[in-house]
Design a protein around this motif. Structure first.
Motif, mmCIF file in Angstrom:
data_model
loop_
_atom_site.group_PDB
_atom_site.id
_atom_site.type_symbol
_atom_site.label_atom_id
_atom_site.label_comp_id
_atom_site.label_asym_id
_atom_site.label_seq_id
_atom_site.Cartn_x
_atom_site.Cartn_y
_atom_site.Cartn_z
ATOM 1 N N LYS A 574 0.679 -1.111 -0.106
ATOM 2 C CA LYS A 574 -0.007 0.115 0.125
ATOM 3 C C LYS A 574 0.842 1.376 0.092
ATOM 4 O O LYS A 574 0.463 2.274 -0.754
ATOM 5 C CB LYS A 574 -0.804 0.051 1.165
ATOM 6 C CG LYS A 574 -1.980 1.194 1.181
ATOM 7 C CD LYS A 574 -3.115 1.045 2.393
ATOM 8 C CE LYS A 574 -3.901 2.222 2.044
ATOM 9 N NZ LYS A 574 -4.872 2.338 3.276
ATOM 10 N N HIS A 575 1.919 1.428 0.830
ATOM 11 C CA HIS A 575 2.736 2.354 1.022
ATOM 12 C C HIS A 575 3.916 2.196 0.305
ATOM 13 O O HIS A 575 5.109 2.608 0.667
ATOM 14 C CB HIS A 575 2.805 3.001 2.247
ATOM 15 C CG HIS A 575 1.583 2.917 3.056
ATOM 16 N ND1 HIS A 575 0.769 4.197 2.873
ATOM 17 C CD2 HIS A 575 0.865 2.392 3.998
ATOM 18 C CE1 HIS A 575 -0.274 4.135 3.461
ATOM 19 N NE2 HIS A 575 -0.232 2.970 4.336
ATOM 20 N N GLY A 576 4.063 1.454 -0.785
ATOM 21 C CA GLY A 576 5.342 0.955 -1.638
ATOM 22 C C GLY A 576 6.217 2.402 -1.998
ATOM 23 O O GLY A 576 5.630 3.144 -2.247
ATOM 24 N N THR A 577 7.602 2.120 -1.681
ATOM 25 C CA THR A 577 8.521 3.055 -2.229
ATOM 26 C C THR A 577 9.536 2.710 -3.168
ATOM 27 O O THR A 577 10.178 3.534 -3.711
ATOM 28 C CB THR A 577 9.380 3.458 -0.689
ATOM 29 O OG1 THR A 577 9.949 2.157 -0.292
ATOM 30 C CG2 THR A 577 8.320 3.952 0.394
ATOM 31 N N VAL A 578 9.586 1.309 -3.295
ATOM 32 C CA VAL A 578 10.636 0.612 -4.341
ATOM 33 C C VAL A 578 9.893 0.614 -5.677
ATOM 34 O O VAL A 578 8.825 -0.048 -5.637
ATOM 35 C CB VAL A 578 11.222 -0.584 -3.838
ATOM 36 C CG1 VAL A 578 12.312 -1.051 -4.765
ATOM 37 C CG2 VAL A 578 11.652 -0.227 -2.423
ATOM 38 N N GLU A 579 10.715 1.247 -6.567
ATOM 39 C CA GLU A 579 9.920 0.945 -8.029
ATOM 40 C C GLU A 579 10.304 -0.280 -8.589
ATOM 41 O O GLU A 579 11.507 -0.710 -8.242
ATOM 42 C CB GLU A 579 10.699 2.142 -9.036
ATOM 43 C CG GLU A 579 10.402 3.554 -8.711
ATOM 44 C CD GLU A 579 8.927 3.791 -9.083
ATOM 45 O OE1 GLU A 579 8.389 2.935 -9.789
ATOM 46 O OE2 GLU A 579 8.470 4.964 -9.018
ATOM 47 N N PRO A 580 9.263 -1.105 -9.200
ATOM 48 C CA PRO A 580 9.552 -2.176 -9.840
ATOM 49 C C PRO A 580 10.630 -2.084 -10.651
ATOM 50 O O PRO A 580 10.425 -1.004 -11.242
ATOM 51 C CB PRO A 580 8.181 -2.536 -10.287
ATOM 52 C CG PRO A 580 7.260 -1.863 -9.840
ATOM 53 C CD PRO A 580 8.009 -0.445 -9.111
ATOM 54 N N GLY A 581 11.106 -3.311 -11.099
ATOM 55 C CA GLY A 581 12.293 -3.128 -12.068
ATOM 56 C C GLY A 581 13.588 -2.811 -11.754
ATOM 57 O O GLY A 581 14.040 -3.682 -10.800
ATOM 58 N N ASP A 582 14.231 -2.012 -12.594
ATOM 59 C CA ASP A 582 15.638 -1.598 -11.681
ATOM 60 C C ASP A 582 15.990 -1.509 -10.428
ATOM 61 O O ASP A 582 16.770 -1.908 -9.887
ATOM 62 C CB ASP A 582 16.249 -0.606 -12.674
ATOM 63 C CG ASP A 582 16.601 -0.928 -14.245
ATOM 64 O OD1 ASP A 582 16.432 -2.574 -14.433
ATOM 65 O OD2 ASP A 582 16.705 -0.259 -14.998
#
Lengths: 743, 273
Positions: A574-582
């Motif tokens: 819900k409060h994600g901070t890390v971008e998916p991918g690299d």
């Protein structure tokens, strides 16, 4: 009373036996003649006996009617089965597979005792067939491992990654294998709120168990106490649920401790203390039951009790009309506890009591309230009456998933002796059920998992190491042989099973993982906080349980459960901070690099041997629900107690001083299980995921494509041992010299 | 035996006293219910309640096995065998309390029997009275019956020498409890004959030496040692017992009512049956 020699042979000579039989049969015959030949006035002797005869007659009539009806419809069912399941046993290499799971049997201890000749039955089994290490799962914990055993897939395929899974919106824990809820539709009147429908019990393990596949092919199975079978599946067979079956409170096991000592420390985990009042020799209190789901306030149901102190070592417990004699340091039988919900509705559970003291303070222990197998409040078996059937034949039994109450020993309420006695009482129940099922399995599968092996090692592993921090202040010398004795006892079970296994049956003994010492705990959330990956809210120095006080908007990763680390991913949490991918990949690499080889500053030992990338070790449709990283703790280490409950303070490493002193939630490479069988194992590295395809293949059933394992045995065209036509390579597994941990 | 019978007659006379003007259904109901509950208490006290529970559980357990293993004929046969064995075990548990219940229930049944098996004559009805003489020295032709007022001889007595028996057919012309005096020389044998429209103890037979007849017919004393007759019988009409419009044997009524009562109270009294 007949006396028996140790080997079970009766000391009564044959003639006496015949006389004994005649002594029983003749009176019965005479009674029958009397009943059949007498006038009604003479046959009817009071309502009690009248009931007995009437009930007997009705039972006989009903059972003959049912049998007659069953026999009448049998050809039709055979006909239907022939078309639906016409391939059953046609391609089978054996007619019966018997699997005895000994949870947590450790290879090093097993091998040492094998060498010392203390496990003669396992040695015989090894010599008949094979012995090998058995690869476990990541992480090496029972719900994960036994799910892999059941389904033949890794956690990415069965979706059980730990005991708990995290709610992606709230970061709160949920039981990973099942969910119990109340029906949404309710009828409301006055103080009551009547649910319109049955409780909703959802099974969250995914994929298909091999016994369900066998059932689809007409092969009947008995599956007893295999972990992660609550709620039970519908299949062609009989099943008794195990790990994760709740107690009547809905928890995974909460014991009660009644005492008159109001200065006692509160129980931290797994138990509930109740201060009771004493007037002279009379102690009064209430047994707490489950929440009252039909009342709007959902208050906890209470069952009043009185304990009359009869002497220093005994008391009488009065619950309703029932009077139970309590003897100090003796378990009672299972006692029925009936909680009145109102409107004539009762909820029934069972518990054992154990009188600890009558003076200076009254102290009474009660096991978690198990679901009564005779009147189950939740489905604990398939078919639903299977638990009733077993209880009627063998008496009431523990139904709680984690039945052996480790918490009470951890909290110092029960001592080691009381815990052991409890564990073996439960084990004896399992044995009875297992042998009963085995007798009933003429063809098909009979699988059972024994828990005592796991629980006893958890609680007594400290006794194998003099320097174990948990030994401080505890009796050690007295219990040094508990684990060895338990292995020997299990060997006896194997021996008794072998007596019932035919030469053409396949018999497997296996453990889901091994066992190691748990001396030091690591709280990885503290490490994440110290290294800037996890941030607490301003002013918070120590969080409450399960991350209360964590600032999720500034957190990149958090450790959850027993071995997982999750990244706080945008769009997922819900409060994600890390971008998916690299960014996600880079952060994972960074954490793997920093945590692999983490050193314990106290002694310079490596605490984490390796961090594993979830994406690399898992495969299947549920990989994304699993942890991003899995911690591979070194021997002697495990997640700390605070770490397991999501408490974050400043203690990264601490000594484990609890009775729970052995564990297996470490690097899976360090805790393989064991496998013995009466057939030669062909696979070089057999693993738990191979068992499902193996059993399917032995019954001539093709394994589904999603199963990654393979039959571990050399197979033959005509059958098992003796008639073997080898088509596989046999790997001889040497017993390695293993150091005694005491030395 | 006559003394015991006399004592029991007094006790049961008192029990039936409140119902003297009531329908025969009511005493049957009350006595059956009270008996059912009392026997339940005795059953609880004299039986091994835990063993009964275990035996019942075994029967139920094997019963469930029929459903569980319905596709396996071998297991089905095993199960049937187990059901029979466990049923025998269950019945075995009832033997001990049965022994304790035998005497009290027997007494109750006998006392109910003398009231419910036959009914007294009604005015205008005829009945056959038989007298048996085993003593060969007694000439049947010398035996006569003196009839009180209210009874009349319907047809002349029939003497059957082979059976050593004399039969009189009597007709009641008045109601009352009459004494039949059978005479042979100076010897007299008495027997009561009831002509009443009420629930009264009726004695169909009295005997000289037959203990069975004395036990089963407690309302009158046995004939005594000096009696020249060995047995006197009256063929009273069988009582039609009706319970709320249903005609049934009184024993069935007692059985059903006491069972229902016991079933109703077994939970309350905590009795495993």
């Amino acid at each position: 009373m007949a006396q028996f020699k140790k080997d079970g042979e009766s000391l009564i000579n044959p003639e006496s036996r015949i006389r004994l039989k005649l002594g029983v049969i003749v009176p019965f015959f005479l009674v029958f003649l009397l009943i059949l030949g007498s006038q009604p006035a003479h046959a009817y002797i009071g309502p009690g006996a009248g009931f007995a005869f009437l009930t007997s007659f009705l039972m006989l009539f009903a059972s003959f009617f049912m049998a007659f009806f069953t026999l009448l419809t049998w050809p039709m069912r055979v006909f239907v089965r022939f078309f639906k399941r016409r391939k059953a046993f046609v391609q089978a290499k054996t007619d019966r597979v018997v699997i005895l799971g000994l949870d947590g049997l450790e290879p090093t201890i097993t091998e040492r005792l094998l060498k010392q000749g203390k496990l003669p039955n396992l040695l015989r089994l090894k010599e008949q067939g094979s012995y090998s290490h058995l690869q476990t799962t990541y992480p090496a914990i029972s719900p994960v491992a036994w799910s892999a055993f059941s389904t033949g897939v890794n956690p990415g395929g069965h979706n059980i990654f730990d005991f708990l899974s995290r709610h992606k919106q709230t970061y709160m824990p949920e039981l990973s294998s099942s969910k119990v809820g109340t029906p949404s539709r309710k009828l409301s009147f006055g103080q009551y709120e009547i649910p319109l429908g049955k409780p909703i019990v959802r099974f969250l393990r995914r994929s298909k168990s091999f016994w369900k596949i066998l059932g689809d092919h007409g092969i009947f199975s008995h599956v007893l106490r295999v972990p992660i079978t609550f709620p039970p599946e519908k299949f062609n067979g009989a099943m008794l649920s195990a790990m994760c079956a709740p107690d009547l409170w809905g928890t995974q096991g909460t014991f009660s401790f009644f005492t008159t000592d109001d200065s006692v420390d509160p129980i931290k985990e797994g138990g509930d203390t109740q201060i009771v009042t004493r007037n002279g020799d009379r102690v009064e209190g209430n047994i707490k039951g489950p929440e009252n789901s039909i009342k709007k306030n959902h208050g906890q149901m209470l069952l009043p009790f009185v304990a009359k102190i009869l002497g220093e070592d005994e008391a009488e417990l009065i619950i309703g009309k029932e009077r139970i004699h309590l003897k100090k340091k003796k378990y009672t039988e299972w006692i029925e506890l009936k909680f009145k919900a109102g409107l004539g509705i009762k909820v029934q559970g069972i518990a054992r009591f154990y009188l600890l003291d009558t003076k200076p303070h009254f102290r009474l222990y009660m096991t978690p309230i198990n679901i009564d197998p005779e009147t189950p409040a939740l489905p604990i078996s398939y078919p639903y009456f299977y638990s009733v059937y077993l209880a009627k034949l063998h008496g009431k039994f523990a139904t709680l998933g984690l039945a052996e109450d480790t918490w009470s020993l951890n909290e110092g309420i029960l001592d080691e002796q009381a815990f052991l006695e409890q564990a073996y009482l439960i084990h004896d129940e399992r044995e009875k059920q297992f042998f009963h099922a085995l007798d009933k399995t003429k063809k098909g599968l009979c699988a059972v998992v024994v828990d005592a092996t796991d629980r006893i090692q958890h609680m007594f592993f400290r006794t194998l190491e003099d320097d174990h921090p948990a030994n401080k202040g505890k009796e050690t010398e007295k219990y040094k042989n508990v684990i060895e004795d338990m292995y020997i006892k299990m060997d006896g079970l194997v021996g008794r099973t072998m007596e019932k296994v035919n030469k053409d049956d396949l018999f497997i003994v296996l453990s889901d993982h091994g066992f190691k010492s748990f001396k030091r705990g690591i709280n990885l959330n503290v490490w994440l906080k110290e290294n800037g990956y996890l941030t607490l809210k301003d002013g918070v120095e120590k969080t409450g349980e399960f991350f209360q006080g964590v600032d999720w908007s500034k957190t990149k990763a958090y450790a959850f459960g027993l071995a997982g680390i999750y990244l706080n991913v945008k769009g997922r949490e819900k409060h994600g901070t890390v971008e998916p991918g690299d960014e996600y990949q880079k952060l994972k690499r960074e954490l793997i690099e920093k945590l692999s080889g983490l050193i314990d500053p106290k002694n310079g030992n490596v605490a984490i041997t390796e961090m594993y990338d979830g994406q690399k070790i898992y495969s299947g449709p549920y990989v994304n629900d699993g942890p991003d990283l899995i911690s591979g703790y070194n021997i002697g280490y495990r997640i700390s107690w605070n770490g397991a409950t999501g408490v974050i303070d400043d203690t990264l490493f601490d000594d484990n001083t609890k009775a729970w002193s052995g564990d297996h939630c470490i690097d899976p490479k360090l805790v393989p299980g064991v496998i013995f069988s009466n057939m030669k194992i062909a696979a070089a590295k057999p693993g738990l995921v191979d068992l499902a395809p193996t059993v399917l293949d032995m019954f001539g059933v093709a394994k589904p494509g999603y199963m990654t394992g393979a039959n571990i045995f050399e197979t033959t065209r005509s059958g098992v041992n003796g008639r073997a036509h080898k088509i596989g390579k046999v790997e001889t597994v040497e017993i390695t010299e293993v150091a005694n941990p005491n030395e | 035996m006559d003394l015991i019978n006399a004592a029991l007659n007094t006790v049961f006379g008192l029990v039936f006293l409140p119902f003297r003007n009531a329908s025969p259904v009511w005493p049957m109901l009350v006595i059956s219910v009270v008996t059912g509950v009392a026997m339940l208490v005795i059953f609880k006290a004299t039986s091994d309640q835990n063993a009964i529970k275990r035996a019942k559980n075994l029967v139920k357990g094997h019963f469930l096995a029929i459903r569980l293993y319905k596709d396996d004929i071998g297991l089905m046969v095993d199960t049937m065998k187990n059901i029979i064995v466990s049923n025998l075990l269950y019945m075995k548990q009832s033997l001990r309390p049965m022994l304790f219940l035998l005497v009290p229930v027997g007494i109750i049944l006998i006392q109910l029997g003398v009231r419910y098996e036959f009914r007294p004559l009604k005015v205008g009805e005829a009945v056959v009275v038989s007298l048996r003489v085993e003593d060969a020295a007694v000439e049947l032709a010398d035996v006569r019956l003196d009839l009180p007022e209210g009874l009349e001889l319907n047809i002349p007595p029939v003497r059957v020498e082979q059976l050593r028996e004399i039969n009189w057919r009597l007709k009641a012309t008045q109601s009352g409890v009459f004494n039949l005096a059978f005479k042979h020389g100076d010897h007299v044998v008495d027997k009561r004959l009831q002509v009443v429209d009420a629930l009264a103890p009726v004695t169909a037979q009295v005997a000289k030496h037959d203990i069975g007849v004395t036990i089963m017919n407690p309302a009158e004393s046995s004939l005594g040692e000096a009696s020249f007759a060995s047995l006197v019988s009256i063929s009273y009409p069988v009582r039609d017992f009706e319970l709320w419009g249903f005609s049934l044997h009184w024993l069935v009524a007692f059985f059903v009512i006491s069972l229902i009562a016991a079933f109703g109270f077994k939970g309350m009294l905590g009795v495993e049956v």
